[in-house]
Design an enzyme around this catalytic site. Structure first.
Site, PDB file in Angstrom:
ATOM      1  N   TYR A   1      -0.996  19.123  -2.958  1.00 41.86           N
ATOM      2  CA  TYR A   1      -0.576  18.356  -4.134  1.00 41.86           C
ATOM      3  C   TYR A   1       0.690  18.947  -4.729  1.00 41.86           C
ATOM      4  CZ  TYR A   1      -0.901  16.036  -8.702  1.00 41.86           C
ATOM      5  OH  TYR A   1      -0.636  15.295  -9.828  1.00 41.86           O
TER       6      TYR A   1
ATOM      7  N   LYS B   1       4.520  17.383  -5.248  1.00 48.78           N
ATOM      8  CA  LYS B   1       5.146  17.273  -6.561  1.00 48.78           C
ATOM      9  C   LYS B   1       6.423  18.110  -6.664  1.00 48.78           C
ATOM     10  CE  LYS B   1       2.287  14.401  -8.494  1.00 48.78           C
ATOM     11  NZ  LYS B   1       2.736  13.069  -8.972  1.00 48.78           N
TER      12      LYS B   1
ATOM     13  N   ASP C   1       0.840  -1.193   0.000  1.00 46.75           N
ATOM     14  CA  ASP C   1       0.000   0.000   0.000  1.00 46.75           C
ATOM     15  C   ASP C   1       0.880   1.250   0.000  1.00 46.75           C
ATOM     16  OD1 ASP C   1      -1.914   1.931   0.266  1.00 46.75           O
ATOM     17  OD2 ASP C   1      -2.908   1.021   1.996  1.00 46.75           O
TER      18      ASP C   1
ATOM     19  N   ALA D   1       2.948  20.785  -3.266  1.00 49.23           N
ATOM     20  CA  ALA D   1       4.080  20.566  -2.364  1.00 49.23           C
ATOM     21  C   ALA D   1       4.647  19.165  -2.565  1.00 49.23           C
ATOM     22  CB  ALA D   1       3.640  20.765  -0.919  1.00 49.23           C
TER      23      ALA D   1
END
Length: 229
Positions: free
Chosen positions: A144, A148, A54, A146
């Site tokens: 998101y 990336k 996971d 941050a």
């Protein structure tokens, strides 16, 4: 025949890439979050192998991989799995930040670390499917973006550290692409979703293949892909 490990092969860019690699006879190892998902992937991609863990729990990936038999050599590891949650910084809770950073940044870092021996053995290639949000951050995209931006830093550091071991590292920054994630983004934005407006995932997969297939003497480090309309 090359051996490829791909995360996010269940849909979107990862699925398009898996289809292309399988069609040309390469060996696929597809990452699945659980046994049920692994079964689905093996049925969709006949002949492919699966690894289970996971990505939302990167601290458990070492244990998960230690109870499986990954390939001895890995010619490429492509990180295309990811999650997105939009919201203003003033509203995002630590739980949201942690979940986005875990899946989009910590899991790729940990999975890369765990497979480095196999990548080094093959003088392989690591591909990070990033985003335009990895180059700029717009309102509501703080968590998101941050994750990336961090993914870009991870790729740059890895490239410098592993150059002597023959590894190549590529970051691809797609614009908006017609994937299930894009559908979720439109839902969060309160907008109607029309997949015909955005890039097909096959176009981004073709870009990844271009990077993978370059002669060993060359390397694409960063590549932006945008729709033409």
């Amino acid at each position: 025949m090359a051996t490829h490990v791909i995360t996010g092969a269940g849909s979107g860019i990862g699925a398009a890439l898996a289809e292309r690699l399988l069609a040309r006879g390469d060996e696929l190892w597809l990452w699945a979050r659980n046994a049920g998902r692994a079964k689905e992937l093996r049925e969709r991609f006949p002949g492919a192998h699966t690894l289970v863990g996971d990505l939302a729990e990167p601290e458990r990936l070492s244990w998960a991989l230690g109870h499986q038999s990954p390939p001895d050599r890995v010619d490429s590891l492509t990180h295309s799995a990811g999650v997105v949650e939009l919201g203003e910084v003033g509203e995002l809770t630590p739980k949201v930040w942690q979940s986005v950073l875990a899946a989009n940044l910590l899991a790729p870092a940990e999975l890369t670390r765990l497979l480095l021996p196999q990548l080094r053995a093959a003088r392989g290639h690591v591909v990070f499917v990033n985003s335009g949000a990895g180059l700029r951050a717009n309102p509501h995209w703080g968590a998101y973006a941050a994750s990336k931006h961090g993914l870009r830093a991870l790729a740059d550091s890895l490239r410098g550290e592993e150059r002597a071991n023959g590894l190549r590292v590529t970051t691809v920054y797609p614009g908006r692409t017609a994937t299930p994630m894009q559908s979720k983004v439109h839902q969060q934005e309160g907008r109607a979703y029309d997949p015909e407006v955005w890039m097909p995932p096959e176009a981004v997969a073709e870009t990844v293949l271009t990077a993978l297939d370059l002669p060993r003497s060359t390397e694409i480090t960063d590549l932006q892909v945008r729709p033409t309309h």
